[in-house]
Design an enzyme around this catalytic site. Structure first.
Site, short mmCIF file in Angstrom:
data_model
loop_
_atom_site.label_atom_id
_atom_site.label_comp_id
_atom_site.label_asym_id
_atom_site.label_seq_id
_atom_site.Cartn_x
_atom_site.Cartn_y
_atom_site.Cartn_z
N LYS A 1 28.69 41.13 47.81
CA LYS A 1 28.83 40.57 49.15
C LYS A 1 29.15 41.65 50.18
O LYS A 1 28.57 41.67 51.27
CB LYS A 1 29.93 39.49 49.14
N SER A 2 30.05 42.57 49.82
CA SER A 2 30.43 43.64 50.76
C SER A 2 29.22 44.48 51.16
O SER A 2 29.01 44.79 52.34
CB SER A 2 31.49 44.55 50.13
N SER B 1 43.40 47.44 54.48
CA SER B 1 42.31 46.55 54.87
C SER B 1 41.03 47.34 55.10
O SER B 1 40.90 48.09 56.07
CB SER B 1 42.65 45.78 56.15
N ASP C 1 40.69 40.71 45.70
CA ASP C 1 40.02 39.40 45.58
C ASP C 1 40.09 38.82 44.18
O ASP C 1 39.72 37.66 43.97
CB ASP C 1 38.54 39.52 45.98
N ARG D 1 46.38 32.39 49.70
CA ARG D 1 45.84 32.39 48.34
C ARG D 1 46.95 32.47 47.30
O ARG D 1 46.82 31.92 46.20
CB ARG D 1 44.86 33.56 48.21
#
Length: 447
Positions: A27-28, A173, A326, A357
């Site tokens: 996805k990245s 991040s 993740d 989460r």
């Protein structure tokens, strides 16, 4: 964008999982391929693109800024870019659905071009913090108007006369770092972006491949400094998107905890800043082997062969957290089937993901009979061994695809089925999750 109605689903006790599986493209890399292709001159040809909702929303946004983005076939896309600084004002609001990465990277990509755009998303994305990206972008001369707390919907006004910046990313991040690097592409002179914790470096690798003048060097604090020269001229390239290690995590853990399983996952990306989960599972005793490792377009890929294993609890090194941020929902499920305690700290970032989460993981484990201690920055899971997890619970996913998949996997190896309140959101990152798991022998039941 309207999401389908909630679709409750059960992961049920399953026979041994067997076979070969290919998870979707990363996805990245998929997001970044489309965005940089849209900023480059000439054509970028992409194969293996993840055709999930998050990535398709990014494709629509790149198109809205004036690039041509055309699907040629399954996973095959052609992007004809405008050149850096050539984006035009979108005619409509940009709806990113659930795509935190897509929206934040696009804010950076447009931040130094003198156009404005309105960003919004689904109910989950509208709760996620955007100020962490928007505030540093103002250093370039960018302006923004957001809802209280820096939330969407929000308007970004690109800098009329962009300036190069020196900025230290205060949190671990990759999204904030990447947004700043993309913004620097159209700011004259050299910008320097530093970080103490080394986060995933896909943006840096891909910028180099597109021809940006970018260097990465050590910082005095043990982190690194990335220098990038603005008014860049990017040129279109060919990109083969490797398979997503974050998606591979679900069939991998399923094969570890369902007795008698043996599964091979092909062409998975092995970027060292994305393999924290694999390293952790090996320390827990996972029978996990990497075969056929090779370089593909600047990223290492290989096949993962995984067999059912008796795992043992460990303390996960906090330094590894950014390499597997993740993967903590699915690691927590693996920990439930281990012998002994698994301690995970340094997980503050999980409080601001698609959901809180950390709270969702703890509630899901408890609902299925697993003892878990909540820490301010993490959790301790008391493992129950192979076949020891009761299951039978119902899990609130909070529109979080990784929570949904993790607890469906728990159901395959628990004594009783595990229900998630909504499996519809899995399509944001892993649209073929159910069919891939069924092909390996996993059992689902509509709830």
């Amino acid at each position: 964008m309207s999401h389908p109605a909630a679709r409750p689903l059960k992961g049920c006790p399953s026979p041994a999982l067997k076979g070969l599986a290919t998870v979707p493209g990363d996805k990245s890399i998929s997001h970044r391929s489309l965005i940089l292709g849209g900023m480059a001159l000439g054509e970028t040809w992409i194969t293996g693109l993840l055709e999930a909702e998050d990535v398709l929303n990014t494709a629509n946004a790149v198109r809205a800024f004036g690039a041509s983005v055309v699907r040629q076939g399954p996973g095959a896309w052609k992007v004809s870019g405008t050149g850096v600084g050539g984006w035009r004002r979108p005619e409509d609001v940009l709806d990113f659905g659930n795509a935190g990465t897509g929206s934040r990277l696009m804010m950076g990509a447009m931040a130094t071009t003198p156009v404005s755009a309105v960003f919004t998303g689904d109910a989950s994305l509208r709760k996620r913090p955007m100020k962490r990206v928007l505030e540093p972008l103002t250093l370039f001369g960018t302006e923004y108007e957001a809802q209280p707390g820096g939330l969407m919907p929000l308007t970004v006004k690109g800098a009329v006369q962009a300036m190069p910046v020196t900025y230290h990313v205060p949190m671990a991040s990759a999204q904030v770092k990447s947004a700043m690097l993309l913004a620097a592409l159209n700011a004259p002179g050299t910008s320097r972006i530093s970080q103490t914790t080394l986060t995933r470096d896909h943006t840096e690798r891909m910028l180099k491949a597109f021809g940006a003048n970018i260097t990465v060097g050590p910082a005095e604090d043990g982190g690194e400094v990335i220098s990038i020269t603005g008014e860049a001229e990017l040129k279109g390239i060919k990109i083969a998107v490797p398979r997503d290690p974050s998606s591979a995590a679900f069939p991998l853990v399923a094969a570890l905890i369902v007795p008698g399983s043996e599964v091979t996952l092909t062409d998975v990306m092995l970027n060292p800043r994305r393999t924290g989960l694999f390293d952790t599972l090996k320390e827990m005793g996972a029978d996990l082997e990497i075969r056929n490792a090779h370089d593909a377009g600047g990223e290492m890929v290989g096949d993962l062969v995984v067999r059912a294993s008796q795992l043992k609890g460990i303390e996960v090194p906090p330094a590894r957290v950014s390499d597997m941020i993740d993967e903590f929902p699915i690691l927590s499920v693996a920990a439930a089937f281990a012998e002994g305690k698994t301690v995970m700290r340094g997980l503050e970032e999980l409080r601001v993901k698609e959901s809180d989460r950390l709270a969702a993981i703890i509630a899901g484990l408890r609902a299925n009979g697993v003892t878990v201690e909540e820490l301010p920055d993490g959790l301790i899971v008391h493992g129950m061994g192979v076949g020891g997890v009761p299951g039978g619970g119902s899990v609130v996913t909070h529109l979080d695809h990784r929570i949904a998949m993790s607890f469906l996997v728990m159901g395959f190896a628990a004594k009783s089925a595990v229900m998630v309140d909504d499996a519809a959101m899995i399509a944001t990152s892993f649209p073929v999750f159910e069919s891939l798991m069924k092909d390996l022998g996993a059992v689902f039941e509509a709830a």
